[in-house]
Write an enzyme that holds these catalytic residues in place. Sequence first.
Site, PDB file in Angstrom:
ATOM      1  N   ASP A 110      33.217   5.518  -1.219  1.00 52.96           N
ATOM      2  CA  ASP A 110      33.923   4.279  -1.503  1.00 52.96           C
ATOM      3  C   ASP A 110      34.911   4.044  -0.361  1.00 52.96           C
ATOM      4  O   ASP A 110      35.192   4.961   0.422  1.00 52.96           O
ATOM      5  CB  ASP A 110      34.652   4.412  -2.843  1.00 52.96           C
ATOM      6  CG  ASP A 110      35.529   3.219  -3.151  1.00 52.96           C
ATOM      7  OD1 ASP A 110      35.031   2.092  -3.082  1.00 52.96           O
ATOM      8  OD2 ASP A 110      36.712   3.433  -3.474  1.00 52.96           O
TER       9      ASP A 110
ATOM     10  N   ASP B 235      38.265   1.576  -0.388  1.00 48.24           N
ATOM     11  CA  ASP B 235      39.678   1.451  -0.766  1.00 48.24           C
ATOM     12  C   ASP B 235      40.102   2.579  -1.698  1.00 48.24           C
ATOM     13  O   ASP B 235      39.502   2.788  -2.752  1.00 48.24           O
ATOM     14  CB  ASP B 235      39.915   0.105  -1.453  1.00 48.24           C
ATOM     15  CG  ASP B 235      39.700  -1.069  -0.519  1.00 48.24           C
ATOM     16  OD1 ASP B 235      40.356  -1.109   0.533  1.00 48.24           O
ATOM     17  OD2 ASP B 235      38.867  -1.936  -0.827  1.00 48.24           O
TER      18      ASP B 235
ATOM     19  N   ASP C 188      37.484   6.722  -6.253  1.00 47.55           N
ATOM     20  CA  ASP C 188      38.827   6.837  -6.826  1.00 47.55           C
ATOM     21  C   ASP C 188      39.018   5.986  -8.073  1.00 47.55           C
ATOM     22  O   ASP C 188      40.049   6.067  -8.712  1.00 47.55           O
ATOM     23  CB  ASP C 188      39.893   6.449  -5.793  1.00 47.55           C
ATOM     24  CG  ASP C 188      39.937   4.941  -5.564  1.00 47.55           C
ATOM     25  OD1 ASP C 188      38.868   4.339  -5.343  1.00 47.55           O
ATOM     26  OD2 ASP C 188      41.041   4.375  -5.608  1.00 47.55           O
TER      27      ASP C 188
END
Length: 220
Positions: free
Chosen positions: A8, A10, A165
């Site tokens: 991922d 961000d 996250d």
Amino acid sequence: MTPTLLFDLDGTLAETDWAHLAAFVEVYADYGLPMDEHIFKTKVMGRPNVEIGQDFFPQLPVAARDAIFERKEAVYRRIVGQVSPVAGAVALLDWADAHGVACGVVTNAPRENANMILKGAGIFERFGTIVCGQELAHGKPHPMAYLKGLADLGGEAAVSVAFEDSPAGMASAVAAGLPVVGMTTNLDAAGVLQAGATLAAPDYTGEEVLAFIRRRTGRG
């Protein structure tokens, strides 16, 4: 079987969620809508803009929602500036290069954002594919984006690892058959494990992270 590492963006490769939150606060204020860290983490983080728009602006036509989020992304790009990779990320990419493990980015961010962050962090060239969920029929938490990442790199889920996250991102990766290293950028260790991660880590420097990757990929 070909091993891959799928990241991922961000909050995983770069700590940029603070700028997303600030952009939402600025734009939502014009519509009298609240936005704070709790709302961001529970209703926004990791989700595609189309779904966020449906939740927050159900009364508006699609074109009006799209305009709101185009403005939000422009505000984000103005705010964020140049960012550095999360600690240990470059060393992990070096390890992957040395051991023939392909790397890709799988994000719900618009491509303009993804390219800007990756180039600014000096790691754009390190990835064999950059999959943007907003360009697909389904973004995260649907598995389509991770399945495309695997397909683009010729990878096999059985020997690959995802790094995420957000709950939406972890759900996407797990549904695609990938184990997840959950980054505790925004959630604590208990939170990322509850969301489906196999391992929780604050960054990429811990020995347990590389040990897990080695076991999973069969390399090194």
